[in-house]
Design an enzyme around this catalytic site. Structure first.
Site, short mmCIF file in Angstrom:
data_model
loop_
_atom_site.label_atom_id
_atom_site.label_comp_id
_atom_site.label_asym_id
_atom_site.label_seq_id
_atom_site.Cartn_x
_atom_site.Cartn_y
_atom_site.Cartn_z
N CYS B 64 0.82 -1.22 0.00
CA CYS B 64 0.00 0.00 0.00
C CYS B 64 0.85 1.27 0.00
CB CYS B 64 -0.93 -0.01 1.21
SG CYS B 64 -0.04 0.11 2.77
N ALA B 67 3.18 1.82 2.94
CA ALA B 67 4.43 1.06 2.78
C ALA B 67 5.40 1.80 1.86
CB ALA B 67 4.14 -0.34 2.24
N ARG B 98 12.57 -3.99 6.24
CA ARG B 98 13.36 -3.77 5.02
C ARG B 98 14.80 -3.58 5.46
NH1 ARG B 98 11.44 -2.35 0.10
NH2 ARG B 98 12.98 -0.75 -0.13
N HIS B 196 5.34 6.67 -2.65
CA HIS B 196 6.60 7.29 -3.07
C HIS B 196 6.36 8.76 -3.41
CE1 HIS B 196 7.55 3.03 -4.78
NE2 HIS B 196 7.86 3.10 -3.50
#
Lengths: 460, 545
Positions: B64, B67, B98, B196
């Site tokens: 999503c 994230a 991550r 992003h």
């Protein structure tokens, strides 16, 4: 230092959670649904949740974890997710052909007020559920409780849907397993077999999340509680519910629906909790305890007495889920260890009562807390105030262990950096021996690493 | 099931495979998936359907917006507290999962090992969570004294109307540190990609340009879209340092918030992951006149090419000589290892389905080893990542993406910061054929008849394995054990299976060796039990004397 900003100055917090000792409901619902044969878990929300939950379970088990999602967009979030779920149901049954789709919700669908029951009813009315197939739903808002609550809600959904009471009583017991590993599920079945009691175990993730590698992939592995087994649960003599947080709702629902009475027990972790489980099974199943079970018990007691000197008075910090840590803490106290710091992110008033009952007499100095802000950061701060000899908890404990140079035993969910938990049980007497082995190895490894050369021991 | 084909004369036509995949779908689904599965022809300008909403129930691998925003872009910055406003899950799942490594200098802050959340409860949903958020910010500040706090919205936040931006402004005024919010609710957009974009916008608005410190050192560059997974950025940093290139800031592997604040004083931006960071590259050029180039440090040859491209940009003889020296030295090391590995793996088949960047970059590493990529795709890339930036003017923003904020960026009024010199440099270099602001995308570089698939799902993965019987499958953790049950090794190209680094020359060597391990192991041949292929033994209890 990995957690260099953590100091020993404990400040009362009311709003901020740091390094949580819990996660959110849907992953528990997903895990419970995987313990049903031919079932595809479905996450009704935006797809990020589903990916995260599949990922967490995959990293823990190193096994495929399947689930689908409604993949909400902004439009669905405003106008409701009914269309998404109906489309998903069509697609899932046509493409992936499960026997059961088990739907759970997320904070998104719960906040906008999607009524899962109504949408699922509509899916059935619209003929979207093929003949002989099933659609089950559980509401699992992430802002209530924890992952354990989600597990409990999904388990309840299954017993609401499947068990039927007929005129023919079955000479069998239901075992509602709390959130334990596939290895533990297997061990529960082995113990029932030893007791010569016919049981139905729900859920059962053995042979689902520990499948063999044979060059083929099976989307719905051979394990999992089957539909006929679940249906038959309504005719059982009794239900043994293992772990109040995980199974209480389901046990009560099954009692209300099919008049199957239940015994609420702890998960059989350690000596006395296993004793209670064995006794409850003997009483409810009207069988006597076979010699082989007594022998296993005796072996566990034997190991404790043999190794007692290394356990006595050892201070322990432990974090995890209530059902799993309550009997474990009792086990520690029985071995004269001192569980002094205890946190669980999962809320529930009964936690404090159980801690009081187990600890007040033998470990009066113990600090414990559960619910929001009962996090690993708080536990770490307590450790900084006065250290412990052992930390027990999920993988995230390794950061504290390294910073403070304290032996660490991985137990609980998630364990992301070791194998074993899905293959070797921690429930039952044999599980008790394994827990002991892990505790002792951790403590002795540190002794070996730090003792002066002149007192380095060959035999311990 | 189609048997493995002879690949010596090129890849087989995957049309029957595509047909078989689509046959299983309901009509509407088939129509849509048809457009997201392209039988590649690098000579033709083919269009792929990408960055559109996920089909419900299809078993996507996508995540999503949250994230993409918190997990990817801001997560790796060590000295900022990333406070997640929402129920506990979102913060828990993005906690250390991550592998963006960071190297903390003595006395430096590092909050990456922590997970911060407002842990919203039902009463916060009913009565609103702003008060709790404010209190959580205060508590975080009191306990940790961070330089900055980022506040990340999760699904319910937008729905109940909590205003994280207003709260952040208020708390910024109260506490006197930089505090800013992100409306990265998970339902926005259709994937991580929207996150992003949202992260780029807020970082550009609230961080970039906050510190106009004077320039020091030669050849000042920023590395955009490199998140230091498994130490990837460390490899790049080491080479830059040796070459004398000053790396001001990385977005955002091994980064600090301060380095981002003065990133606008650079002479050049280099874009590694185009998808996640091209927005900041564009905005920095618009506002400050800093040009950007696409680079890749994945694969020994691309790394050498990228280094030489940087040297060419600066046009400095000493730098060029140094870069040539490094490349010659490192390539000799790389080639020595390649010679031992390549004969064992050449001709093997790979497929790769990774986020929005690596499915392309890693093809170079496979090419270096003579491994064929038969199928590839992204989870959440846009058409420009597949087809090249030339298609950007033709991309239609659909209803699901329309609400992602596009911010207006104008030329800075500070004459000292506006880089007229760089604009002239860019124009001169462009005349000589030097490419700026350009990314050609993945499809032109893939073989004819390779199958390009956007947002690949579980069903398609199953069919791909049956059809191609690949020797190695590259994807993520959710696919890993599914694929391996088939007896096909899977290389995770998100987490690198806890290995790496894979960038630059040492990274290429690591990757070659990893392929040697994965493709040369005997374990896959031991999957069948020895008695499986023998006649069944009929048991007898009698002992034959």
């Amino acid at each position: 230092m990995l957690l260099k900003h953590t100091t020993d100055k404990v400040k009362e917090r009311n709003a901020l959670t740091v390094n949580p000792a819990k996660t959110c409901q849907p992953v528990g619902a997903m895990y419970a649904a995987l313990g049903v044969h031919g079932c595809l878990p479905h996450s009704h929300g935006s797809q990020g949740c589903c990916s995260y939950h599949r990922t967490a379970l995959t990293r823990h088990y190193k096994e495929p974890v399947m689930a689908s999602t409604s993949s909400f967009t902004e439009g669905a979030s405003v106008f409701g997710g009914q269309a998404n779920l109906l489309t998903a149901v069509d697609n899932i049954f046509q493409i992936y052909e499960p026997e059961i789709v088990a739907v759970h919700s997320t904070c998104l669908s719960e906040t906008i007020g999607d009524d899962l029951g109504q949408i699922v009813a509509k899916a059935r009315d619209d003929g979207k559920v093929p003949m002989g197939k099933h659609l089950v739903q559980a509401s699992t808002p992430s802002y209530v409780g924890s992952h354990v609550t989600g597990f409990a809600n999904m388990l309840e959904a299954f017993v609401k849907y499947f068990p039927e009471k007929t005129d023919e009583k079955k000479r069998q017991l239901n075992i509602l397993a709390g959130w334990v590993e596939p290895s533990d599920m297997r061990e529960l079945k082995r113990m029932s077999a030893m007791m010569k009691v016919q049981t139905v175990l729900l859920p059962d993730t053995s042979d689902v999340l520990d499948t063999p590698m044979d060059g083929t992939y099976t989307m719905y592995p051979k394990g999992g509680t089957t539909i006929p087994e679940m249906v038959s649960m309504g005719d059982s003599m009794k239900t043994l519910a293992l772990g109040e947080w995980g199974t209480d709702k389901a046990a009560k629902t099954l009692d209300n629906k099919c008049k199957v009475p239940f015994d609420m027990l702890d998960l059989p972790v350690g000596l006395r909790a296993t004793d209670r489980f064995i006794q409850a099974m003997a009483t409810a199943g009207k069988v006597s305890v076979p010699e082989a079970v007594s022998a296993e018990r005796g072996r566990l007691v034997d190991v404790i007495t043999d190794m007692h000197q290394y356990l006595y008075g050892k201070r322990v910090a432990i974090f995890g889920d209530p059902d799993n840590i309550i009997p474990l803490i009792e086990f520690m106290v029985d071995m004269d260890m001192k569980p002094v710091y205890i946190v669980s992110g999962t809320p529930g008033k009964k936690f404090a009562k159980r801690m009081e009952a187990i600890l007040a007499e033998r470990v009066p100095e113990a600090k414990y807390k559960n619910g929001p802000q009962a996090d690993m950061h708080l536990m770490h701060q307590w450790i900084k105030e006065e250290p412990v000899d052992l930390i027990v908890g999920n993988t995230y404990g390794k950061y504290i262990s390294r910073d403070e140079n304290i032996p660490f035993v991985r137990m609980g969910f998630p364990i992301l950096d070791r194998v074993g938990h899905s293959y070797f049980p921690t429930v039952g007497y044999m599980g008790g021996i394994r827990i002991l082995e892990k505790f002792l190895s951790a403590i002795m490894d540190k002794l070996d690493a730090t003792s002066p050369e002149e007192s380095f021991e060959l035999t311990m | 099931m189609v048997k493995k084909k002879d690949y010596t004369n090129g890849l087989p036509d995957p049309a029957p495979l595509k047909e078989e995949i689509l046959a299983k779908y309901p009509r509407k689904v088939a129509k849509k998936r048809d457009k997201s599965m392209v039988i590649n022809d690098p000579e033709a300008d083919q269009e792929i359907l990408a960055n559109v909403r996920t089909i419900p129930g299809i078993i996507t691998q996508r995540g999503c917006t949250y994230a993409g925003c918190k997990g990817v872009v801001l997560g790796p910055t060590r000295d900022i507290i990333n406070l997640v406003h929402g129920p506990i899950g979102c913060s828990f799942y993005a906690w250390l999962t991550r592998r963006n490594q960071t190297s903390v200098p003595e006395g430096g802050d590092n909050f990456i090992t922590y997970s911060f959340s407002t842990d919203m409860q039902d009463e916060n949903i009913v009565f609103g969570g702003e008060a709790k958020l404010k209190e959580a910010i205060r508590e975080a500040y009191e306990m940790f004294k961070p330089k900055a706090i980022g506040v990340f919205s999760t699904c319910p936040v937008g729905l109940i109307g909590d205003d994280v931006h207003a709260v952040s402004r208020e708390m910024k005024a109260e506490l006197g540190i930089n505090i800013f919010g992100f409306s990265c609710e998970g339902y926005r957009g259709v994937s991580q990609s929207a996150g992003h974009h949202i992260a780029n916008n807020q970082v550009f608005k609230n961080v970039v340009g906050n510190n106009d410190r004077p320039r020091e050192g030669k050849f000042q560059v920023n590395l955009l879209g490199e998140y230091n997974i498994g130490g990837d950025a460390f490899e790049i940093e080491r080479l830059f340092e040796e070459a004398g290139i000053t790396l001001l800031s990385t977005f955002s592997g091994n980064s600090t918030i301060e380095s981002m604040e003065y990133s606008h004083t650079a002479d050049l931006n280099m874009v590694m992951c185009h998808r996640s960071i091209n927005y900041i590259a564009e905005m920095m050029e618009e506002k400050y006149g800093i040009p950007w180039i696409k680079v890749s440090f994945v694969g020994a040859e691309p790394a050498a090419k990228s280094l030489k491209k940087i040297a060419e940009y600066f046009g400095d003889a000493e730098l060029t000589a140094k870069v040539d020296e490094i490349c010659a030295r490192e390539m000799a090391k790389v080639n020595a290892v390649k010679e031992t590995v390549k004969p064992n793996v050449e001709g093997k088949l790979a497929m790769m389905f990774v986020g929005g960047s690596r499915a392309h970059h890693y093809q170079d590493l496979f090419k270096e080893l003579g491994i064929r990529v038969v199928s590839a795709g992204y989870e959440f890339a846009h058409r420009d990542d597949y087809e090249g930036r030339k298609v950007i003017p033709t991309i239609k923003i659909d209803a699901d993406t329309r609400n992602i904020e596009e911010i207006e960026v104008t030329k800075t009024e500070n004459a000292e910061l506006w880089r007229e010199d760089l604009i002239a440099k860019k124009a001169a270099l462009e005349e000589g054929g030097y490419k700026f602001s350009d990314y050609e995308g993945m499809m032109p570089e893939m073989s004819k008849n390779s199958l390009v698939i956007d947002d690949v799902n579980h069903w398609e993965t199953e069919k791909l394995i049956e059809f191609y019987k690949p020797d190695v499958f590259c994807a993520g953790i959710k696919e890993k054990y599914v694929v391996q049950k088939y007896g096909v090794p899977l290389k995770q190209l998100h987490s690198y299976d806890y290995g790496g680094p894979y960038t630059c020359f040492d990274g290429a060597i690591n990757f070659y060796k990893e392929m040697q391990r994965m493709l040369d192991t005997k374990i896959w041949k031991l999957v069948d039990a020895p008695w499986k292929n023998e006649p069944e033994i009929v048991g007898s209890m009698t002992i034959e004397a």
